[in-house]
Scaffold this motif. Structure first.
Motif, PDB file in Angstrom:
ATOM      1  N   GLY A 121      -1.476  10.999  12.760  1.00  0.00           N
ATOM      2  CA  GLY A 121      -1.107  11.734  13.960  1.00  0.00           C
ATOM      3  C   GLY A 121       0.231  11.283  14.479  1.00  0.00           C
ATOM      4  O   GLY A 121       0.919  10.468  13.850  1.00  0.00           O
ATOM      5  N   PRO A 122       0.654  11.802  15.636  1.00  0.00           N
ATOM      6  CA  PRO A 122       1.940  11.410  16.214  1.00  0.00           C
ATOM      7  C   PRO A 122       1.989   9.910  16.510  1.00  0.00           C
ATOM      8  O   PRO A 122       0.999   9.327  16.967  1.00  0.00           O
ATOM      9  CB  PRO A 122       2.010  12.231  17.504  1.00  0.00           C
ATOM     10  N   VAL A 123       3.140   9.307  16.246  1.00  0.00           N
ATOM     11  CA  VAL A 123       3.334   7.877  16.498  1.00  0.00           C
ATOM     12  C   VAL A 123       4.745   7.664  17.024  1.00  0.00           C
ATOM     13  O   VAL A 123       5.625   8.516  16.873  1.00  0.00           O
ATOM     14  CB  VAL A 123       3.139   7.030  15.219  1.00  0.00           C
ATOM     15  N   SER A 124       4.961   6.535  17.624  1.00  0.00           N
ATOM     16  CA  SER A 124       6.311   6.112  17.996  1.00  0.00           C
ATOM     17  C   SER A 124       7.002   5.537  16.770  1.00  0.00           C
ATOM     18  O   SER A 124       6.386   5.355  15.709  1.00  0.00           O
ATOM     19  CB  SER A 124       6.237   5.052  19.097  1.00  0.00           C
ATOM     20  N   ASN A 125       8.274   5.229  16.924  1.00  0.00           N
ATOM     21  CA  ASN A 125       8.989   4.609  15.810  1.00  0.00           C
ATOM     22  C   ASN A 125       8.375   3.262  15.428  1.00  0.00           C
ATOM     23  O   ASN A 125       8.207   2.959  14.248  1.00  0.00           O
ATOM     24  CB  ASN A 125      10.461   4.428  16.169  1.00  0.00           C
ATOM     25  N   ALA A 126       8.030   2.454  16.431  1.00  0.00           N
ATOM     26  CA  ALA A 126       7.351   1.192  16.135  1.00  0.00           C
ATOM     27  C   ALA A 126       5.949   1.456  15.605  1.00  0.00           C
ATOM     28  O   ALA A 126       5.454   0.733  14.721  1.00  0.00           O
ATOM     29  CB  ALA A 126       7.297   0.319  17.386  1.00  0.00           C
ATOM     30  N   GLY A 127       5.296   2.486  16.130  1.00  0.00           N
ATOM     31  CA  GLY A 127       3.954   2.831  15.671  1.00  0.00           C
ATOM     32  C   GLY A 127       3.924   3.259  14.219  1.00  0.00           C
ATOM     33  O   GLY A 127       2.929   3.039  13.515  1.00  0.00           O
ATOM     34  N   LEU A 128       5.011   3.868  13.740  1.00  0.00           N
ATOM     35  CA  LEU A 128       5.080   4.234  12.329  1.00  0.00           C
ATOM     36  C   LEU A 128       5.029   2.992  11.449  1.00  0.00           C
ATOM     37  O   LEU A 128       4.309   2.960  10.434  1.00  0.00           O
ATOM     38  CB  LEU A 128       6.359   5.025  12.058  1.00  0.00           C
ATOM     39  N   LEU A 129       5.764   1.959  11.831  1.00  0.00           N
ATOM     40  CA  LEU A 129       5.730   0.721  11.054  1.00  0.00           C
ATOM     41  C   LEU A 129       4.363   0.057  11.140  1.00  0.00           C
ATOM     42  O   LEU A 129       3.873  -0.507  10.160  1.00  0.00           O
ATOM     43  CB  LEU A 129       6.820  -0.235  11.531  1.00  0.00           C
ATOM     44  N   ARG A 130       3.746   0.120  12.313  1.00  0.00           N
ATOM     45  CA  ARG A 130       2.401  -0.442  12.427  1.00  0.00           C
ATOM     46  C   ARG A 130       1.436   0.310  11.514  1.00  0.00           C
ATOM     47  O   ARG A 130       0.566  -0.300  10.866  1.00  0.00           O
ATOM     48  CB  ARG A 130       1.908  -0.394  13.870  1.00  0.00           C
ATOM     49  N   SER A 131       1.582   1.622  11.438  1.00  0.00           N
ATOM     50  CA  SER A 131       0.726   2.407  10.551  1.00  0.00           C
ATOM     51  C   SER A 131       0.925   1.995   9.100  1.00  0.00           C
ATOM     52  O   SER A 131      -0.042   1.815   8.357  1.00  0.00           O
ATOM     53  CB  SER A 131       1.051   3.900  10.714  1.00  0.00           C
ATOM     54  N   GLU A 132       2.182   1.813   8.694  1.00  0.00           N
ATOM     55  CA  GLU A 132       2.487   1.490   7.302  1.00  0.00           C
ATOM     56  C   GLU A 132       2.112   0.072   6.914  1.00  0.00           C
ATOM     57  O   GLU A 132       1.660  -0.174   5.791  1.00  0.00           O
ATOM     58  CB  GLU A 132       3.981   1.693   7.026  1.00  0.00           C
ATOM     59  N   TYR A 133       2.325  -0.878   7.830  1.00  0.00           N
ATOM     60  CA  TYR A 133       2.208  -2.286   7.453  1.00  0.00           C
ATOM     61  C   TYR A 133       0.966  -2.986   7.994  1.00  0.00           C
ATOM     62  O   TYR A 133       0.656  -4.090   7.547  1.00  0.00           O
ATOM     63  CB  TYR A 133       3.463  -3.047   7.889  1.00  0.00           C
ATOM     64  N   VAL A 134       0.256  -2.344   8.913  1.00  0.00           N
ATOM     65  CA  VAL A 134      -0.949  -2.964   9.478  1.00  0.00           C
ATOM     66  C   VAL A 134      -2.171  -2.069   9.292  1.00  0.00           C
ATOM     67  O   VAL A 134      -3.180  -2.480   8.712  1.00  0.00           O
ATOM     68  CB  VAL A 134      -0.760  -3.291  10.973  1.00  0.00           C
ATOM     69  N   ASP A 135      -2.093  -0.829   9.762  1.00  0.00           N
ATOM     70  CA  ASP A 135      -3.271   0.031   9.791  1.00  0.00           C
ATOM     71  C   ASP A 135      -3.617   0.624   8.431  1.00  0.00           C
ATOM     72  O   ASP A 135      -4.797   0.669   8.058  1.00  0.00           O
ATOM     73  CB  ASP A 135      -3.066   1.166  10.804  1.00  0.00           C
ATOM     74  N   PRO A 163      -1.675   0.175   4.985  1.00  0.00           N
ATOM     75  CA  PRO A 163      -0.623  -0.181   4.034  1.00  0.00           C
ATOM     76  C   PRO A 163      -0.814   0.526   2.695  1.00  0.00           C
ATOM     77  O   PRO A 163      -1.943   0.787   2.268  1.00  0.00           O
ATOM     78  CB  PRO A 163      -0.771  -1.702   3.884  1.00  0.00           C
ATOM     79  N   LEU A 164       0.311   0.840   2.053  1.00  0.00           N
ATOM     80  CA  LEU A 164       0.284   1.530   0.766  1.00  0.00           C
ATOM     81  C   LEU A 164      -0.466   0.717  -0.279  1.00  0.00           C
ATOM     82  O   LEU A 164      -1.288   1.237  -1.032  1.00  0.00           O
ATOM     83  CB  LEU A 164       1.721   1.801   0.311  1.00  0.00           C
ATOM     84  N   VAL A 165      -0.183  -0.573  -0.348  1.00  0.00           N
ATOM     85  CA  VAL A 165      -0.885  -1.521  -1.209  1.00  0.00           C
ATOM     86  C   VAL A 165      -1.015  -2.828  -0.435  1.00  0.00           C
ATOM     87  O   VAL A 165      -0.247  -3.069   0.509  1.00  0.00           O
ATOM     88  CB  VAL A 165      -0.137  -1.766  -2.541  1.00  0.00           C
ATOM     89  N   PRO A 166      -1.961  -3.693  -0.789  1.00  0.00           N
ATOM     90  CA  PRO A 166      -2.136  -4.943  -0.030  1.00  0.00           C
ATOM     91  C   PRO A 166      -0.877  -5.803   0.036  1.00  0.00           C
ATOM     92  O   PRO A 166      -0.659  -6.508   1.030  1.00  0.00           O
ATOM     93  CB  PRO A 166      -3.257  -5.664  -0.799  1.00  0.00           C
ATOM     94  N   ASP A 167      -0.051  -5.742  -0.996  1.00  0.00           N
ATOM     95  CA  ASP A 167       1.175  -6.537  -1.003  1.00  0.00           C
ATOM     96  C   ASP A 167       2.111  -6.161   0.134  1.00  0.00           C
ATOM     97  O   ASP A 167       2.897  -6.983   0.608  1.00  0.00           O
ATOM     98  CB  ASP A 167       1.929  -6.330  -2.322  1.00  0.00           C
ATOM     99  N   LEU A 168       2.053  -4.896   0.560  1.00  0.00           N
ATOM    100  CA  LEU A 168       2.992  -4.374   1.559  1.00  0.00           C
ATOM    101  C   LEU A 168       2.313  -4.270   2.910  1.00  0.00           C
ATOM    102  O   LEU A 168       2.153  -3.195   3.480  1.00  0.00           O
ATOM    103  CB  LEU A 168       3.511  -3.012   1.115  1.00  0.00           C
ATOM    104  N   SER A 169       1.906  -5.414   3.434  1.00  0.00           N
ATOM    105  CA  SER A 169       1.223  -5.439   4.725  1.00  0.00           C
ATOM    106  C   SER A 169       1.559  -6.727   5.449  1.00  0.00           C
ATOM    107  O   SER A 169       2.019  -7.704   4.839  1.00  0.00           O
ATOM    108  CB  SER A 169      -0.296  -5.329   4.533  1.00  0.00           C
ATOM    109  N   VAL A 170       1.330  -6.718   6.770  1.00  0.00           N
ATOM    110  CA  VAL A 170       1.483  -7.932   7.569  1.00  0.00           C
ATOM    111  C   VAL A 170       0.271  -8.084   8.473  1.00  0.00           C
ATOM    112  O   VAL A 170      -0.416  -7.114   8.797  1.00  0.00           O
ATOM    113  CB  VAL A 170       2.767  -7.913   8.430  1.00  0.00           C
TER     114      VAL A 170
END
Length: 420
Positions: free
Chosen positions: A272-286, A288-295
């Motif tokens: 759904g809609p996200v902020s610019n920071a929220g996009l990174l949170r979606s990609e790297y926390v919520d 992630p594409l693969v486990p390697d690419l997460s925080v």
């Protein structure tokens, strides 16, 4: 298996930047310099961080798809705590292939319009067929140029890496350079969440390349699979470009609605809609594409992720990773001379003779196999001093990007003991 790490801002191609050292630094002057070490048409670049007068240099190599900018935060943290150690983060020759001309200035909209429309120089097997030969031998030849430069004036050199960068460091130590073992150039090894001999088995990656598989891999490369397709999303470089753009949007306006999110490929698009920071949170926390690419946000803030990704020179990601390097590093995993390594021309002649101190740190990614593999290396070599540490709550990227990095508690003392 992917490896990456941290960056803040963009440095010019070669000038030296004398800046304030980070919090916790114990010395001045503080130097941060991104510079070329030569190499003709395909130069190697390094990001040098710390005191130029240091008598010890820690050379760090990023993992798969990782570039020197991914190591910037860790380099700053280490150099700030170690007056006698300068840190050099290596950019492999393939980073020269990226077209960064559209990233001048600080307007993410302008950059996005250009890159998402494909208005940049995209490299392919047809335009860069020579990359077919850029395997481990090329990477280690280039790395030796870095190590020799670091050793100038009698300085000591510790070689380390993250993920497949750790594999590369061990391969260097075991490599035969015209009769000289690589480990003789070094006074220590640092393995960060990676290595050889099933270091990545805990995340499901076990490498057993047969001669037949190696021949098939070489045939694929000769037929045009010059670049590793693992992160391909339309084009080989698309993923790296999207991460850079996402970082720039989040730095410029973290709370603004993301206009980039709806333009992402489906695997990266938030629900759904996200902020610019929220996009990174979606990609790297919520998600992630693969486990390697997460925080883990308990260690690494989204603001740090944004600053890391926003840098262009040096950047956090390589745009183009050679498929031959993937083949060679996979074949090197047994850390012994085999029929496959002979076929590929991998000169791993001295693994049992390595005799320098070793440090290994693992995160929760490998479920214990990274340190187990490091212990195997120690048991099958002449290494008499080794240190092991880990934190299962950390991710693969946290080891490099963390605002609060537990690894420093043991890595700093290890490096301090090696200082002259």
């Amino acid at each position: 298996m992917l490896g990456l790490a941290a960056a803040v801002g963009t440095a010019a191609a070669t000038p030296s930047l004398l800046t304030a050292a980070p919090a916790g630094a114990t010395h001045r002057p503080w130097c941060e310099e991104y510079t070329s070490l030569g190499g003709g048409l395909h130069p190697v670049h390094v990001l040098r961080v710390g005191a130029p007068a240091a008598r010890q240099v820690l050379v760090l190599v990023a993992g798969q798809f990782g570039a020197a900018g991914s190591l910037r935060m860790l380099a700053r943290e280490l150099a700030g705590r170690l007056p006698g150690t300068q840190v050099w983060a290596v950019d492999r020759r393939e980073t020269n292939l990226a077209d960064l001309s559209g990233l001048r200035g600080n307007d993410p909209d302008r950059a996005a319009d250009r890159y998402l429309a494909g208005r940049y120089r995209s490299v392919s097997a047809a335009s860069a067929p020579y990359v077919a030969g850029w395997g481990l031998a090329t990477a280690l030849t280039d790395l030796r140029r870095v190590v020799r430069a670091a050793r100038a004036g009698g300085r000591r050199v510790v070689l380390g890496g993250h993920s497949w960068g750790a594999t590369t460091a061990l391969a260097y130590a075991a490599w035969d350079f015209a009769g000289r073992p690589g480990y003789r150039d070094l006074t220590g090894l640092v393995l960060i969440d990676g290595g050889v001999h099933d270091a990545f088995a805990g995340e499901g990656d076990v490498y057993r390349v047969t001669p037949e598989q190696a021949r098939a891999g070489l045939a694929d490369i000769a037929a045009g699979t010059v670049f590793d397709p693992s992160l391909t999303m339309g084009r080989t470089e698309t993923y790296a470009i999207l991460q850079l753009l996402a970082g720039r949007y989040a730095v410029a306006a973290p709370d603004a609605p993301s206009t980039l999110a709806g333009r992402l490929p489906a695997p990266l698009r938030p629900p759904g809609p996200v902020s610019n920071a929220g996009l990174l949170r979606s990609e790297y926390v919520d998600a992630p594409l693969v486990p390697d690419l997460s925080v883990n946000p308990a260690y690494t803030s989204i603001a740090t992720v944004a600053r890391t990704l926003a840098a262009a020179r040096p950047g956090a990601f390589e745009w183009y990773w050679p498929q031959r390097l993937t083949l060679d590093l996979s074949a090197a995993d047994p850390f012994a001379r085999t029929a496959t390594t002979d076929l590929l021309g991998l000169r791993l002649c001295h693994p049992t003779a390595i005799d320098v101190p070793l440090y290994s740190f693992q995160t929760g990614l490998t479920h214990g196999t990274a340190n187990a593999a490091a212990r195997w290396v120690v048991a099958h070599s002449r290494i008499s001093s080794a240190s092991y540490d880990g934190d299962d709550a950390m991710t693969h990227l946290d080891a490099l990007w963390a605002d609060r990095n537990p690894m420093l508690r043991t890595l700093v003392p290890f490096l301090r003991r090696l200082e002259p």
